[in-house]
Design an enzyme around this catalytic site. Sequence first.
Site, PDB file in Angstrom:
ATOM      1  CG  ASP A 161      -1.837   1.415   1.552  1.00 58.53           C
ATOM      2  OD1 ASP A 161      -2.468   1.751   0.433  1.00 58.53           O
ATOM      3  OD2 ASP A 161      -2.155   1.791   2.443  1.00 58.53           O
ATOM      4  CB  SER A 162       0.806   5.034  -0.324  1.00 58.38           C
ATOM      5  OG  SER A 162      -0.480   5.073   0.881  1.00 58.38           O
ATOM      6  CB  CYS A 175      -3.490   0.460  -2.057  1.00 63.78           C
ATOM      7  SG  CYS A 175      -3.317   2.024  -3.121  1.00 63.78           S
ATOM      8  CD  GLU A 216       0.027   6.932   5.732  1.00 65.92           C
ATOM      9  OE1 GLU A 216       1.509   7.031   5.532  1.00 65.92           O
ATOM     10  OE2 GLU A 216      -0.417   5.982   5.144  1.00 65.92           O
ATOM     11  CB  CYS A 249      -9.152   4.582   0.173  1.00 63.25           C
ATOM     12  SG  CYS A 249      -7.612   5.429   0.518  1.00 63.25           S
ATOM     13  CG  HIS A 266      -4.472   4.711   3.903  1.00 60.90           C
ATOM     14  ND1 HIS A 266      -4.198   5.099   2.660  1.00 60.90           N
ATOM     15  CD2 HIS A 266      -3.769   5.401   5.023  1.00 60.90           C
ATOM     16  CE1 HIS A 266      -3.155   4.880   2.950  1.00 60.90           C
ATOM     17  NE2 HIS A 266      -2.937   5.725   4.106  1.00 60.90           N
TER      18      HIS A 266
HETATM   19  N1  DGL Z   1      -5.175   3.161   0.489  1.00 63.22           N
HETATM   20  C1  DGL Z   1      -4.903   4.383  -0.340  1.00 63.22           C
HETATM   21  C2  DGL Z   1      -5.938   3.493  -1.217  1.00 63.22           C
HETATM   22  O1  DGL Z   1      -6.634   2.783  -0.472  1.00 63.22           O
HETATM   23  C3  DGL Z   1      -4.362   5.118  -0.444  1.00 63.22           C
HETATM   24  C4  DGL Z   1      -3.733   5.929  -0.599  1.00 63.22           C
HETATM   25  C5  DGL Z   1      -3.020   7.093  -0.871  1.00 63.22           C
HETATM   26  O2  DGL Z   1      -3.773   8.152  -1.748  1.00 63.22           O
HETATM   27  O3  DGL Z   1      -1.803   7.421  -0.695  1.00 63.22           O
HETATM   28  O4  DGL Z   1      -6.545   3.821  -2.087  1.00 63.22           O
END
Ligand code: DGL
Length: 262
Positions: free
Chosen positions: A3-4, A67, A146, A178, A180
Site C-alpha cells: 500500500d502507499s 491499495c 498517516e 480506500c 485507509h
Molecule cells: N490506501 C490507498 C488506497 O486504498 C491510498 C492512499 C493514498 O492516497 O496514498 O487508495
Amino acid sequence: MFDSGFGGLTVARATIDLLPAEHLVYIGDTGRYPYGSKPLRDVRGYARQLAWSLVEDYDAKAVVVACNTATAAGLDELRAELPVPVIDVVNPGVKALVHTTETGRVGVIGTVGTIKSGAYVRSIATTGVPVKLTSAACPGFVEFVERGQTTGDEVTVLAERLLAPIRDARVDALLLGCTHYPFLARTISDVMGSGVTLVSSADETAFAIRDRLADARLIREGDEPGRHLFLSSGDIDLFRELGAQLLGPELDHTERWAPTRR
Ligand code: DGL
C-alpha cells in the site's frame, strides 16, 4: 502485500486473522505517499516496483494490491506481467457492497485518483446488479490516518463536508474504497448515521486471497504460525510505532525498503 502507507494494514489484519499460517511481507510506501493525488501513471510505476520487489526480493507466491488507487492505476498491467496470482481490493469490496444494500442506493468513497479512474463504476457494472451508485473523493482523509489522527473535531468537520453528497443520495450502504478509511470508520459512521452500513474491502479481500491461493494450490497448511515482515520506504520508527497501534502486536519487526529502478 503493499500500500502507499498504513492503509493496507486493514487488509493485513484481516488476512492474518483468516490465514494465520501464511507468511506475510507488507510494504508501506510511506516515503512516496499519498498516491491518491498523484497521476495514475506515476502510481502504476510505483505499483510495478513494489510488486516485482515482493516477487523477486521476497519470493512472494502471490501479490495483494492492498491499495485501491494502485489497483485502479495498474491492476491489469500487474496481472499481465507478474508470474504469480495478483489479488486486488476493488472487486472484493464491490462484491460485499452489492450484497449489503437493500434499497439499491449505494455509495463509494475513495481517493481522487480512484474515483476519477472510474474503476468502481466498471467493477459494479460487471456484477450485473442494478444499483444506483453515488461516488465522492475524500482528499485529506488519508493524511489524517498517516498522522495517526483518526478521530476529533477536524476529522469530523472534513467528513461532514465531503460526505454531504453521499448523505443527500440516501444510500443504505457505503463502501470505504480506500484501505485507509476503515481507520476513520467511527467518524464516517457518525456522520452517515445508523441507517447506513459501512462496507470495508478488508474481510472480503482476505476471503479472495484464501480462494485464489486454494485454486492455485498455494495454501500453506499446518499449525505453525506464519512469519510477518513489515517494510517501509519512509520513517521506520514512525512506521513501527503507529503501525503497531493500527495493526496490533504482529507489527514488531520492521525494515527499510527502497525502490529500485524498474
Ligand atoms: N490506501 C490507498 C488506497 O486504498 C491510498 C492512499 C493514498 O492516497 O496514498 O487508495
